[in-house]
Design a protein around this motif. Structure first.
Motif, mmCIF file in Angstrom:
data_model
loop_
_atom_site.group_PDB
_atom_site.id
_atom_site.type_symbol
_atom_site.label_atom_id
_atom_site.label_comp_id
_atom_site.label_asym_id
_atom_site.label_seq_id
_atom_site.Cartn_x
_atom_site.Cartn_y
_atom_site.Cartn_z
ATOM 1 N N GLU A 27 -56.550 122.729 -18.663
ATOM 2 C CA GLU A 27 -57.671 122.646 -17.716
ATOM 3 C C GLU A 27 -57.133 122.855 -16.814
ATOM 4 O OE1 GLU A 27 -61.340 118.978 -18.600
ATOM 5 O OE2 GLU A 27 -58.902 118.441 -18.949
ATOM 6 N N PHE A 28 -56.483 121.616 -16.068
ATOM 7 C CA PHE A 28 -56.346 121.935 -14.625
ATOM 8 C C PHE A 28 -56.178 123.202 -14.254
ATOM 9 C CE2 PHE A 28 -53.312 121.168 -10.937
ATOM 10 C CZ PHE A 28 -53.508 120.225 -10.220
ATOM 11 N N CYS A 35 -61.469 127.085 -8.414
ATOM 12 C CA CYS A 35 -61.242 126.356 -7.049
ATOM 13 C C CYS A 35 -60.568 127.521 -5.494
ATOM 14 C CB CYS A 35 -60.887 125.249 -7.088
ATOM 15 S SG CYS A 35 -60.908 124.421 -5.301
ATOM 16 N N ASN A 36 -59.359 128.380 -6.152
ATOM 17 C CA ASN A 36 -58.971 129.055 -5.367
ATOM 18 C C ASN A 36 -59.397 129.837 -5.121
ATOM 19 O OD1 ASN A 36 -56.592 126.961 -4.430
ATOM 20 N ND2 ASN A 36 -55.183 127.288 -6.124
ATOM 21 N N GLU A 37 -60.078 131.054 -6.026
ATOM 22 C CA GLU A 37 -60.701 131.954 -6.265
ATOM 23 C C GLU A 37 -62.226 131.367 -4.763
ATOM 24 O OE1 GLU A 37 -61.177 132.897 -9.973
ATOM 25 O OE2 GLU A 37 -59.269 134.612 -9.568
ATOM 26 N N VAL A 46 -63.074 127.698 3.335
ATOM 27 C CA VAL A 46 -63.851 126.783 3.345
ATOM 28 C C VAL A 46 -63.404 126.143 3.867
ATOM 29 C CG1 VAL A 46 -65.005 124.842 1.700
ATOM 30 C CG2 VAL A 46 -65.050 126.812 1.111
ATOM 31 N N SER A 47 -63.397 125.447 5.433
ATOM 32 C CA SER A 47 -63.080 124.987 6.175
ATOM 33 C C SER A 47 -63.323 123.222 6.140
ATOM 34 C CB SER A 47 -64.171 125.020 7.377
ATOM 35 O OG SER A 47 -63.414 124.053 9.096
ATOM 36 N N TYR A 65 -56.162 118.335 -5.216
ATOM 37 C CA TYR A 65 -56.973 117.340 -5.272
ATOM 38 C C TYR A 65 -58.538 117.008 -5.865
ATOM 39 C CZ TYR A 65 -58.849 112.783 -3.236
ATOM 40 O OH TYR A 65 -60.011 111.919 -2.909
ATOM 41 N N THR A 66 -58.706 118.617 -5.618
ATOM 42 C CA THR A 66 -60.348 117.776 -5.726
ATOM 43 C C THR A 66 -60.485 118.327 -7.359
ATOM 44 O OG1 THR A 66 -61.398 119.446 -4.039
ATOM 45 C CG2 THR A 66 -62.397 119.591 -6.199
ATOM 46 N N CYS A 67 -59.242 119.778 -8.079
ATOM 47 C CA CYS A 67 -59.403 119.329 -9.659
ATOM 48 C C CYS A 67 -58.720 118.322 -10.253
ATOM 49 C CB CYS A 67 -58.574 120.478 -9.516
ATOM 50 S SG CYS A 67 -59.417 121.992 -9.909
#
Length: 343
Positions: A27-28, A35-37, A46-47, A65-67
């Motif tokens: 899942e992570f 997210c990276n894509e 993204v800045s 961190y977000t995931c």
């Protein structure tokens, strides 16, 4: 005070330093790929905010961190288990700081050493043979808690090593000055030689003092050289080294605090072995409390409110103990039996 007993808990978590159940989960990994894509590709980067850029977060770090936080928030909401990621609990960051509570409490310990250094400078006479040793120990403490705050702000291999090496220096220097204090190895200034004639006190620049100093320097340099030159940081060795040094330090101060009828060595110059002022008990009590505070590390638990964990509570507990330890050192140094040294 900063002792290594808290590192005992790490022995059960060494394997988790490189990978944990959270970052190994599909899942992570899937979340991280998406997210990276979406945010970190050259065409869709993204800045990051100014605090994140100042604390050297990358887009990829931010995705981790977000995931981590998204999955953790869902697990908490559903009552599921909270997982560790890359050997750490999923803390909520603050202005780019990874572990806000540990940073805050590290700075609290820094303040305790600033306060203690001020007391040593003001209240211990300049002629006291231990004053310089206590001042130098204060600076090792200030250095250690600075790098502790940096490491908990951003966990990198370099900040980890600086934190570990600085902590080891503080622990080792505490043992160094303890041996000098308890066995009266400090050099005696020439003008005090005739006023002090105890068999425990060596002459100025004694061979014993020089050998002990050289031995400590070589042992510490060997310690950090071994950990630096290895292909992979030897966490087990680092734990054992610090435990041996810290427990030896604690044992010596416990012996110092023993009742007069079972005294092991002369506590103060120019006095009998049985001389024991009331404040001597404080050393043993503080050593016991420090050991008890370190036991917090054995009760590892997910952070309360995603901020407070056992490690941060240990940092919180050591700050008042450091204040009390400085109080004891000053009281010990101002005992009347030192008059021959400080007159």
């Amino acid at each position: 005070m900063r002792t290594p007993i808290q590192l005992i808990a790490l022995m059960a978590a060494i394997g988790a330093t490189w990978a944990s159940s959270g970052d190994r989960s599909p899942e992570f990994e899937n979340c991280l790929t998406r997210c990276n894509e979406a945010r970190c590709s050259p065409s869709h980067r993204v800045s990051l905010s100014i605090p994140l850029r100042l604390t050297r977060w990358t887009c990829e770090d931010n995705c981790k961190y977000t995931c981590m936080r998204d999955i953790t928030a869902r697990n908490i909401r559903l009552g599921d288990r909270v997982h560790q990621y890359y050997g750490k609990w999923p803390f909520v960051r603050l202005l780019g700081v990874q572990e806000p509570a540990s940073v805050a409490f590290s700075l609290l310990n820094f303040w305790a050493h600033v306060r203690g250094l001020g007391r040593v400078r003001r209240e211990i006479p300049d002629s006291h043979p231990m004053k310089t040793y206590y001042i130098l120990w204060s600076f090792t403490g200030l250095n250690a808690w600075t790098w502790s705050a940096v490491f908990h702000t951003r966990d990198w291999p370099m900040t980890e090593k600086l934190d570990y090496f600085s902590a080891a220096l503080t622990i080792f220097y505490a043992l160094y000055y303890t041996v000098i204090r308890l066995f009266h190895l400090y050099p005696i200034s020439r003008r005090h030689k005739l006023t002090l004639s105890t068999p425990d006190t060596p002459p100025e620049g004694s061979l014993t003092h020089k050998v002990w100093s050289l031995l400590c320097i070589l042992l510490y340099l060997g310690h950090i050289s071994y950990l630096t030159l290895l292909p992979r940081f030897d966490y087990t060795y680092n734990i054992v080294f610090n435990m041996v040094v810290g427990l030896t330090h604690n044992a010596l101060w416990l012996l110092y605090s023993f009742p007069a009828r079972v005294s092991v060595f002369r506590r103060f110059p120019s006095r009998a072995e049985t001389y024991r002022p009331a404040f001597v008990t404080k050393a043993g009590v503080l050593v016991v409390f420090t050991t008890a505070a370190s036991a917090l590390e054995l009760f590892d638990f997910p952070p309360v409110a995603s901020v407070i964990d056992a490690h941060s509570l240990w940092h919180l507990a050591t700050a008042p103990l450091a204040v009390l330890w400085y109080d004891f050192l000053v009281e010990d140094a101002r005992d009347e039996s030192w008059r021959a040294h400080t007159a």
